[in-house]
Design a protein around this motif. Structure first.
Motif, short mmCIF file in Angstrom:
data_model
loop_
_atom_site.label_atom_id
_atom_site.label_comp_id
_atom_site.label_asym_id
_atom_site.label_seq_id
_atom_site.Cartn_x
_atom_site.Cartn_y
_atom_site.Cartn_z
N ILE A 190 29.68 -79.53 -52.30
CA ILE A 190 30.43 -81.05 -52.52
C ILE A 190 29.93 -81.93 -51.34
O ILE A 190 29.47 -83.04 -51.46
N ALA A 191 30.04 -81.30 -49.95
CA ALA A 191 29.42 -81.99 -49.05
C ALA A 191 28.09 -82.67 -49.23
O ALA A 191 27.68 -83.79 -48.69
N SER A 192 27.13 -81.75 -49.88
CA SER A 192 25.68 -81.95 -49.93
C SER A 192 25.47 -83.04 -50.86
O SER A 192 24.61 -84.11 -50.76
N GLN A 193 26.33 -82.85 -52.01
CA GLN A 193 26.23 -84.00 -53.04
C GLN A 193 26.70 -85.13 -52.52
O GLN A 193 26.24 -86.20 -52.94
N ALA A 194 27.70 -85.30 -51.84
CA ALA A 194 28.19 -86.55 -51.41
C ALA A 194 27.42 -87.24 -50.42
O ALA A 194 27.16 -88.32 -50.52
N ARG A 207 41.78 -74.40 -52.26
CA ARG A 207 41.40 -73.19 -53.17
C ARG A 207 39.90 -73.44 -53.49
O ARG A 207 39.19 -72.36 -54.07
N LEU A 208 38.96 -74.30 -52.86
CA LEU A 208 37.85 -74.09 -52.75
C LEU A 208 37.13 -73.64 -51.81
O LEU A 208 37.61 -73.36 -50.52
N ALA A 257 31.69 -73.72 -52.21
CA ALA A 257 32.04 -74.91 -53.17
C ALA A 257 32.14 -76.05 -52.22
O ALA A 257 31.44 -77.34 -52.38
N ARG A 258 32.76 -76.04 -50.97
CA ARG A 258 32.75 -77.13 -49.97
C ARG A 258 31.38 -77.60 -49.83
O ARG A 258 31.21 -78.86 -49.42
#
Length: 520
Positions: free
Chosen positions: A505-509, A496-497, A501-502
């Motif tokens: 998230i990858a950048s923040q992780a 659903r992302l 959004a993905r």
């Protein structure tokens, strides 16, 4: 109190630090006129991993008390203390030193709980051309041979099937050939959270004031291992058979009735809750699992504790404990090197201090360093979950668990860590990776209420690292996880992302993983 050392030694009977059982197979057939018990405290056993002070102290104190118990039984004991001037520093060197001194005609050993130790002692025996009488550890309900027969031809080794076999064989919680209550487990009736009110009227933990022997050990550890992690101010673990029995009786009377209901619940500042705190005594062999299981079953049959709580507890002893031992001895030594997810990150330095602003991790690690203890959900779904989501090299995670917990012996710790906690064996043990977002921790504890991070957010300054890393874990391993039907719902949510959004998230992780990491 002492017993005379035989003039001529027939058998040198080796007793290791996790074999403190007067009924041990190594002691069967012992002749005090000819045989000699050999025990040694050696530095290597506290430094091959950076052992925390609580773990070192519990082993040394329990060993010294057990040596005294042997002497009271009239058995001669050759005991080397850590600070003795002729201490050689390793089990292998110290055993060779004893062989040269006593000139035995043979060695006797109950099977150890550590592959490394077994290989070292076998090598010493071979080098001195001495027969090594290696005996089964009958402390357990099953033998490794029985588990190997069960495992033969199976690609996956699931607890449930082994547990049912042992229930049948030993007639535990059985009604004829059927399980009491008509089902094998009662998880649906267990594993609640405390709710907003928190735990109420939790019994005080059963702790034991250090006697003169333990006080001497504490002073020794604080001197010899001053740089090692953890504290000894709160030391109160059972270190004798008598103390272990008191702890067992207290658990059955005070905690077992609510054990199942709250076995997965966590609460900030509450280290002990309704858990048994018996794993250390069990793994040192101060308690026999048969008497522990019998006491729990008796509590059910007398109406003192509900079936759901008793079955959940017995499954940990009769099921899980026997199961992980079988996994360890049938899969070693290659099991230690498994890394199915190719995790290569360093373990964060704050695992050794608790200095993190993630409230759940700070609480679990601080508690661990203070007491040498955290319950199974803190291990699996807080410290273990974070390491799995971050992608920490599983061997580093294993070394940390083996270092910091008083109940850590490799046969039980390694499969729990690599197989259950880190999914490093690719699903041999666990049917799926045990991954969750910060919402799980929020549901099972009050940690999130006092934390700077929001488990509902995966990006932004308030994003919970567990939640960020959870989605990143699913995305990074999506191809592999698609092969696992038990991951279908989680991957459906991932789908659903959208692309943006993905990417966020990858950048923040990645930014989170980029925080400085350094080990001891």
């Amino acid at each position: 109190m002492s017993a005379a050392v035989p003039t001529r030694v027939r058998k040198l009977v080796i007793v290791l630090g996790d074999q403190l059982d007067l009924q041990s197979t190594a002691l069967q057939g012992f002749d005090a006129a000819q045989d000699l018990v050999w025990m040694a405290e050696v530095r290597e056993e506290s430094t091959h991993v950076w052992s925390a002070k609580q773990r070192v102290a519990v082993f040394l104190s329990a060993m010294r008390h057990f040596a005294d118990a042997l002497l009271r039984q009239g058995l001669p004991v050759a005991y080397t203390r850590l600070d003795d001037p002729d201490n050689q520093g390793t089990l292998a060197l110290q055993l060779a030193h004893a062989i040269a001194r006593y000139q035995p005609v043979g060695l006797v050993l109950t099977a150890p709980g550590d592959w490394r130790v077994l290989q070292d002692l076998r090598a010493v025996a071979a080098r001195h051309q001495l027969p090594l009488d290696l005996r089964d550890d009958t402390h357990f309900f099953s033998t490794v041979r029985e588990f190997a027969a069960h495992a033969k031809g199976r690609k996956q080794l699931r607890l449930e099937y082994w547990y049912r076999e042992l229930r049948h064989k030993h007639r535990i919680l059985m009604d004829g050939d059927a399980p009491i209550g008509g089902q094998w487990n009662f998880d649906a009736d267990n594993r609640e959270s405390f709710g907003k009110q928190g735990p109420q009227n939790v019994p005080a933990p059963t702790r034991f004031a250090p006697d003169a022997t333990t006080q001497a050990v504490i002073a020794l550890v604080n001197t010899q291992f001053a740089s090692h992690p953890g504290l000894l101010n709160s030391f109160g673990w059972p270190v004798t058979r008598e103390q272990a029995l008191v702890a067992l009786q207290a658990f059955i009377a005070e905690r077992l009735p609510l054990f199942g209901k709250y076995e997965d619940a966590m609460w900030a500042g509450e280290a002990w809750l309704y858990h048994s705190h018996l794993s250390c005594a069990l793994n040192l062999k101060l308690l026999n699992p048969r008497e522990v299981v019998q006491a729990a079953e008796d509590a059910y049959r007398s109406g003192h504790a509900p079936l759901a709580a008793v079955e959940g507890f017995i499954r940990q002893i009769l099921g899980w404990r026997e199961y992980v031992r079988g996994i360890y001895w049938t899969q070693m030594p290659s099991y230690l090197e498994r890394n199915a997810l190719d995790a290569q990150a360093d373990l964060p330095a704050w695992y050794w201090t608790g200095d993190t602003d993630m409230a759940c991790l700070q609480d679990a690690i601080t508690q661990t360093l203070e007491h040498g203890y955290a319950h199974h959900i803190q291990r699996l779904m807080v410290t273990g979950l974070y390491a799995l989501l971050r992608g920490v090299r599983p061997q580093a995670v294993h070394a940390w668990y083996l270092s910091v917990y008083v109940d850590a012996v490799e046969w039980v710790e390694l499969p729990n860590t690599l197989g259950m906690g880190q999914f490093s064996d690719g699903g041999l043990m666990a049917s799926k990776p045990y991954v969750a977002s910060g919402k799980y921790i929020q549901r099972m504890s009050n940690h999130c209420a006092g934390c700077k991070y929001d488990p509902a957010q995966s990006t932004g300054p308030q994003a919970c690292p567990f939640t960020t890393l959870y989605w990143d874990f699913l995305a990074r391993h999506e191809y592999l996880l698609k092969k696992n039907p038990r991951m279908a719902m989680q991957l459906k949510n991932l789908a659903r992302l959208d692309t943006d959004a993905r990417a966020a998230i990858a950048s923040q992780a990645q930014a989170h993983r980029g925080l400085p990491t350094r080990g001891p």
